[in-house]
Design a protein around this motif. Sequence first.
Motif, PDB file in Angstrom:
ATOM      1  N   LEU A 187       3.380   3.714  -5.805  1.00  0.00           N
ATOM      2  CA  LEU A 187       2.415   3.165  -4.840  1.00  0.00           C
ATOM      3  C   LEU A 187       2.926   3.376  -3.416  1.00  0.00           C
ATOM      4  CD1 LEU A 187      -0.273   1.810  -4.441  1.00  0.00           C
ATOM      5  CD2 LEU A 187       0.873  -0.387  -4.515  1.00  0.00           C
ATOM      6  N   ILE A 188       2.185   4.167  -2.660  1.00  0.00           N
ATOM      7  CA  ILE A 188       2.576   4.520  -1.297  1.00  0.00           C
ATOM      8  C   ILE A 188       1.572   3.885  -0.335  1.00  0.00           C
ATOM      9  CG2 ILE A 188       3.230   6.431   0.221  1.00  0.00           C
ATOM     10  CD1 ILE A 188       4.665   6.600  -2.511  1.00  0.00           C
ATOM     11  N   GLN A 189       2.068   3.372   0.775  1.00  0.00           N
ATOM     12  CA  GLN A 189       1.187   2.647   1.700  1.00  0.00           C
ATOM     13  C   GLN A 189       0.361   3.618   2.538  1.00  0.00           C
ATOM     14  OE1 GLN A 189       2.596  -1.227   2.697  1.00  0.00           O
ATOM     15  NE2 GLN A 189       4.677  -0.430   2.800  1.00  0.00           N
ATOM     16  N   THR A 190      -0.863   3.863   2.093  1.00  0.00           N
ATOM     17  CA  THR A 190      -1.816   4.704   2.828  1.00  0.00           C
ATOM     18  C   THR A 190      -3.158   3.972   2.806  1.00  0.00           C
ATOM     19  OG1 THR A 190      -2.691   5.882   0.909  1.00  0.00           O
ATOM     20  CG2 THR A 190      -0.648   6.757   1.858  1.00  0.00           C
ATOM     21  N   ASP A 191      -4.216   4.665   3.229  1.00  0.00           N
ATOM     22  CA  ASP A 191      -5.535   4.018   3.246  1.00  0.00           C
ATOM     23  C   ASP A 191      -6.348   4.279   1.980  1.00  0.00           C
ATOM     24  OD1 ASP A 191      -5.045   2.921   5.741  1.00  0.00           O
ATOM     25  OD2 ASP A 191      -5.659   4.772   6.756  1.00  0.00           O
ATOM     26  N   ILE A 192      -5.745   4.892   0.954  1.00  0.00           N
ATOM     27  CA  ILE A 192      -6.521   5.244  -0.245  1.00  0.00           C
ATOM     28  C   ILE A 192      -7.027   3.992  -0.964  1.00  0.00           C
ATOM     29  CG2 ILE A 192      -4.606   5.370  -1.934  1.00  0.00           C
ATOM     30  CD1 ILE A 192      -5.978   7.995  -2.988  1.00  0.00           C
ATOM     31  N   THR A 193      -6.327   2.871  -0.791  1.00  0.00           N
ATOM     32  CA  THR A 193      -6.750   1.647  -1.469  1.00  0.00           C
ATOM     33  C   THR A 193      -7.848   0.910  -0.695  1.00  0.00           C
ATOM     34  OG1 THR A 193      -4.773   0.672  -0.490  1.00  0.00           O
ATOM     35  CG2 THR A 193      -4.635   1.224  -2.806  1.00  0.00           C
ATOM     36  N   ALA A 194      -8.183   1.433   0.486  1.00  0.00           N
ATOM     37  CA  ALA A 194      -9.337   0.960   1.268  1.00  0.00           C
ATOM     38  C   ALA A 194      -9.419  -0.558   1.382  1.00  0.00           C
ATOM     39  CB  ALA A 194     -10.626   1.528   0.651  1.00  0.00           C
ATOM     40  N   GLY A 195      -8.288  -1.193   1.629  1.00  0.00           N
ATOM     41  CA  GLY A 195      -8.272  -2.642   1.837  1.00  0.00           C
ATOM     42  C   GLY A 195      -8.468  -3.461   0.573  1.00  0.00           C
ATOM     43  N   LYS A 196      -8.486  -2.791  -0.602  1.00  0.00           N
ATOM     44  CA  LYS A 196      -8.758  -3.530  -1.849  1.00  0.00           C
ATOM     45  C   LYS A 196      -7.485  -3.970  -2.570  1.00  0.00           C
ATOM     46  CE  LYS A 196     -13.178  -1.267  -2.701  1.00  0.00           C
ATOM     47  NZ  LYS A 196     -13.724  -0.077  -3.320  1.00  0.00           N
ATOM     48  N   LEU A 197      -6.324  -3.715  -1.940  1.00  0.00           N
ATOM     49  CA  LEU A 197      -5.069  -4.119  -2.576  1.00  0.00           C
ATOM     50  C   LEU A 197      -4.555  -5.358  -1.839  1.00  0.00           C
ATOM     51  CD1 LEU A 197      -3.048  -2.884  -4.761  1.00  0.00           C
ATOM     52  CD2 LEU A 197      -1.757  -2.059  -2.796  1.00  0.00           C
ATOM     53  N   SER A 198      -4.618  -6.515  -2.498  1.00  0.00           N
ATOM     54  CA  SER A 198      -4.247  -7.765  -1.806  1.00  0.00           C
ATOM     55  C   SER A 198      -2.712  -7.888  -1.706  1.00  0.00           C
ATOM     56  CB  SER A 198      -4.791  -8.963  -2.590  1.00  0.00           C
ATOM     57  OG  SER A 198      -4.102  -9.042  -3.817  1.00  0.00           O
ATOM     58  N   ASP A 199      -2.244  -8.798  -0.840  1.00  0.00           N
ATOM     59  CA  ASP A 199      -0.794  -9.021  -0.697  1.00  0.00           C
ATOM     60  C   ASP A 199      -0.186  -9.493  -2.014  1.00  0.00           C
ATOM     61  OD1 ASP A 199      -0.863  -8.180   1.877  1.00  0.00           O
ATOM     62  OD2 ASP A 199      -0.853 -10.192   2.769  1.00  0.00           O
ATOM     63  N   ASP A 200      -0.934 -10.290  -2.752  1.00  0.00           N
ATOM     64  CA  ASP A 200      -0.442 -10.766  -4.063  1.00  0.00           C
ATOM     65  C   ASP A 200      -0.246  -9.600  -5.021  1.00  0.00           C
ATOM     66  OD1 ASP A 200      -0.325 -13.332  -3.341  1.00  0.00           O
ATOM     67  OD2 ASP A 200      -2.005 -14.048  -4.601  1.00  0.00           O
ATOM     68  N   MET A 201      -1.236  -8.708  -5.041  1.00  0.00           N
ATOM     69  CA  MET A 201      -1.123  -7.532  -5.918  1.00  0.00           C
ATOM     70  C   MET A 201       0.095  -6.707  -5.519  1.00  0.00           C
ATOM     71  SD  MET A 201      -5.152  -6.488  -5.983  1.00  0.00           S
ATOM     72  CE  MET A 201      -5.157  -4.910  -6.809  1.00  0.00           C
ATOM     73  N   LYS A 202       0.284  -6.526  -4.196  1.00  0.00           N
ATOM     74  CA  LYS A 202       1.433  -5.742  -3.713  1.00  0.00           C
ATOM     75  C   LYS A 202       2.737  -6.388  -4.160  1.00  0.00           C
ATOM     76  CE  LYS A 202      -0.398  -3.827   0.540  1.00  0.00           C
ATOM     77  NZ  LYS A 202      -0.405  -3.894   1.978  1.00  0.00           N
ATOM     78  N   ALA A 203       2.836  -7.713  -3.988  1.00  0.00           N
ATOM     79  CA  ALA A 203       4.077  -8.419  -4.349  1.00  0.00           C
ATOM     80  C   ALA A 203       4.356  -8.249  -5.845  1.00  0.00           C
ATOM     81  CB  ALA A 203       3.963  -9.895  -3.984  1.00  0.00           C
TER      82      ALA A 203
END
Length: 249
Positions: A187-203
């Motif tokens: 998982l690389i931090q780009t705009d492909i997730t279009a704001g749909k990846l929440s901080d909880d999901m990232k953690a």
Amino acid sequence: MLLKDKVAIITGAASPRGLGFATAKVFAGQGAKVVLIDLDDGASKKAAAMLGEQHLGVAANVADERQVSAAMEQVLAKYGRVDILVNNAGITQPIKLMEIKRENYDAVLDVSLRGTLLMSQSVIPTMRAQKSGSIICISSVSAQRGGGIFGGPHYSAAKAGVLGLAKAMARELGPDNVRVNCITPGLIQTDITAGKLSDDMKAGIVAGIPLNRLGEASDIANAALFLGSDLSAYSTGITLDVNGGMLIH
Ligand code: NAD
């Protein structure tokens, strides 16, 4: 300079925070002339201009055969050769198996898989004639672990298809000294997730990554530099994992 005077085509390269633009920047910094292909003409040209006037921005949908061959005509008219192709354009959709409709399947498979095939076919005659070339295909860790991160099953299938296609191309093109390799980003931090990846999901995702962070676009760009340059001269058909240890196998 690892890519002095090499001509590199990178698809999906106009997104400012994306893997394609990061790769274009690294390649340009190593002396390459870079062709940035993306859907929007203005965005492609703007991205190319940010790197300098020797680079070229071209509009093309990689899944459209006519647009791909028109783009290649422009590249050959300007530079007369192609040394590196990075098949990076891709889209994803965070949907579940039973939600996948024909249009979801077509959209996701078309860009990643058909796009990789068409773009590769468009450079192969030139690379074969040159007796050298490096094709890099951006797959995903989703192909290897069966998704479960962000994209749906059709995305995993498209990216797994890219792995198979790349390996078969490597076998066929090896005798002409054209190498084909894949990168499987985590998982690389780009705009492909279009704001749909929440901080909880990232953690939750970071908790499963031994290197304890999400990836940066530069992590992938540097891996692409290795595969695009002579540093990897004896590697073809490989899959280079760049995932922080999220998948160790
Ligand atoms: P991004 O959305 O930032 O950039 C993708 C670019 O591709 C965009 O500029 C978009 O306009 C372009 N594009 C889309 N469809 C196209 C088409 N038909 N023709 C030409 N260009 C098209 O995404 P990103 O995160 O930089 O992803 C780049 C690649 O890496 C994709 O193939 C993606 O699936 C893959 N990948 C990304 C991640 C991640 O976590 N970001 C992980 C694994 C794999």
